[in-house]
Design a protein around this motif. Structure first.
Motif: not given
Length: 201
Positions: A193-201
């Motif tokens: 989830g953190l990885l996906a959020r970082g990519r989304g940001g």
């Protein structure tokens, strides 16, 4: 280059095209290097934990802690098509009463999370009971890769890979190679989830 005594210069568009091509080539190389390092981290973690699992393997591990309940739930789903554990557990309510929930007509339902038994089903079909260990090693390898990708957002590739390997070598993770537990899944989910959020940001 001189032609009839005059210097021939490349047009500005050509120079810009060369520069863009070089940047694109560097980007592809960096992406390939990142992917190779991530794969290397996953492979190194898998090999290390698999070797540990083989050396320390014992059927007794399947009867420790909560392991019997995860195994029994997976076997019940696979063979009975339900999660009533009366066919799998031996010893009566005096032994298992604290670990099960009673159904309306006396079923023994597991109190433990169902995600681990469900995730283990393909491994159980292919490898039998050792499939739980195979799943644990696969989850640990996946966690190593995700940790490396997370570290990569703030560090160079080699440093990120080293940090991930250092974390995976911690004593608190070593015992999970021979243990049936949703703990690694529980760590992998937020990390993804953190990885996906970082990519989304």
């Amino acid at each position: 280059m001189l032609v009839r005594g005059e210097a021939v210069r490349k047009p500005a568009d050509d120079r810009a095209g060369d520069s863009a091509g070089e940047r694109s080539g560097r980007h592809r190389w960096n992406h390939l290097w990142d992917r190779s390092l991530a794969a290397g981290v996953g492979l190194a973690v898998a090999v290390a934990f698999a070797a540990q699992a083989v050396v320390l393997y014992s059927p007794q591990a399947y009867y420790e802690g909560d392991c019997p309940y995860y195994i029994s739930t997976a076997l019940s789903i696979l063979h009975d098509g339900d999660i009533d554990l009366r066919n799998q557990l031996r010893g009566g309510l005096e032994v298992h009463g604290r670990q099960i929930a009673l159904g309306r007509v006396g079923q023994w339902y597991p109190k433990h999370p169902l995600l681990m038994p469900l995730a283990a089903l393909p491994f159980l079909v292919v490898f039998g009971l050792p499939g739980f260990t195979v799943l644990s090693v696969a989850l640990l390898a996946a966690l190593g890769v995700v940790l490396m990708r997370l570290a990569r957002t703030v560090a160079p590739p080699a440093a990120a890979a080293g940090a991930a390997l250092l974390l995976m070598a911690g004593r608190f993770l070593r015992r999970y190679a021979n243990n049936i537990t949703p703990a690694v899944l529980a760590a992998l989910g937020p990390a993804l989830g953190l990885l996906a959020r970082g990519r989304g940001g």
